[in-house]
Scaffold this motif. Structure first.
Motif, PDB file in Angstrom:
ATOM      1  N   THR A   5     -31.525  39.220 -20.835  1.00 20.45           N
ATOM      2  CA  THR A   5     -31.992  38.439 -21.975  1.00 20.45           C
ATOM      3  C   THR A   5     -32.470  39.382 -23.079  1.00 20.45           C
ATOM      4  N   VAL A   6     -32.623  38.846 -24.275  1.00 13.53           N
ATOM      5  CA  VAL A   6     -33.061  39.648 -25.417  1.00 13.53           C
ATOM      6  C   VAL A   6     -34.454  40.226 -25.167  1.00 13.53           C
ATOM      7  N   SER A   7     -35.334  39.428 -24.586  1.00 15.19           N
ATOM      8  CA  SER A   7     -36.694  39.925 -24.335  1.00 15.19           C
ATOM      9  C   SER A   7     -36.691  41.062 -23.312  1.00 15.19           C
ATOM     10  N   GLU A   8     -35.833  40.976 -22.299  1.00 21.09           N
ATOM     11  CA  GLU A   8     -35.724  42.065 -21.318  1.00 21.09           C
ATOM     12  C   GLU A   8     -35.210  43.343 -21.968  1.00 21.09           C
ATOM     13  N   ILE A   9     -34.218  43.187 -22.828  1.00 28.05           N
ATOM     14  CA  ILE A   9     -33.659  44.347 -23.536  1.00 28.05           C
ATOM     15  C   ILE A   9     -34.726  44.959 -24.444  1.00 28.05           C
ATOM     16  N   LYS A  10     -35.476  44.117 -25.141  1.00 33.03           N
ATOM     17  CA  LYS A  10     -36.527  44.595 -26.043  1.00 33.03           C
ATOM     18  C   LYS A  10     -37.569  45.410 -25.284  1.00 33.03           C
ATOM     19  N   LYS A  11     -37.989  44.905 -24.118  1.00 32.29           N
ATOM     20  CA  LYS A  11     -38.971  45.634 -23.300  1.00 32.29           C
ATOM     21  C   LYS A  11     -38.424  46.977 -22.844  1.00 32.29           C
ATOM     22  N   GLU A  12     -37.165  46.992 -22.452  1.00 38.69           N
ATOM     23  CA  GLU A  12     -36.556  48.232 -21.967  1.00 38.69           C
ATOM     24  C   GLU A  12     -36.403  49.249 -23.102  1.00 38.69           C
ATOM     25  N   LEU A  13     -36.075  48.779 -24.295  1.00 40.25           N
ATOM     26  CA  LEU A  13     -35.897  49.685 -25.434  1.00 40.25           C
ATOM     27  C   LEU A  13     -37.208  50.354 -25.840  1.00 40.25           C
TER      28      LEU A  13
END
Length: 158
Positions: A5-13
């Protein structure tokens, strides 16, 4: 493979270094032309929205000049392709006025196109749908802009 999900990607970035982020962006740009175009807009053109709009308008005018006018089949195909390109460029910009301005320009070129689109029902319907779409988009803008764009819309009515 299931996409995150976008939120997961944001956290990882947030946990990545600037060098890693740059290499990820470059790798992403290699795979799809749209990704490359979006990065180009974000890096070079988002500072000057006016220049971006003018560039898209010039590209649109050039595409209209290249249309094969031998039959309405080719005209319809080309007009749909141009509209698809315009909508793709609209997606890149978060500015609502850009969308209205580009679609108004598209409609004005289409209205003045030779041979006349009035002789083809499909093109007239496409034109009318775009005008209705613009009306909806204009209604959420600032009052002064609404007035200006409404004047342009009335001039474009068939």
């Amino acid at each position: 493979m299931k996409a995150a999900t976008v939120s997961e990607i944001k956290k990882e970035l947030k946990h990545r270094s600037p060098d890693e982020l740059a290499s990820l962006c470059l790798r992403l740009a290699r795979f799809k032309k749209e990704n490359k175009e979006l990065l180009t807009y974000l890096l070079f053109e988002s500072d000057s929205e006016e220049a971006f709009v003018e560039g898209v308008k010039e590209e649109m005018e050039a595409q209209f000049k290249l249309i094969n006018t031998n039959s309405f089949f080719y005209i319809k195909k080309s007009v749909r392709k141009i509209l698809r390109d315009v909508k793709k460029h609209i997606r890149y910009s978060p500015v609502k006025e850009t969308e209205v301005e580009l679609l108004l320009h598209f409609c004005s070129i289409l209205k003045d196109f030779k041979p006349s689109i009035k002789r083809n029902t499909t093109l007239v319907n496409l034109y009318e749908r775009q005008l209705q779409f613009i009306e909806k988009k204009v209604s959420v803008l600032h009052e002064d802009l609404q007035y200006d764009y409404t004047q342009e819309l009335e001039a474009l009515a068939l």
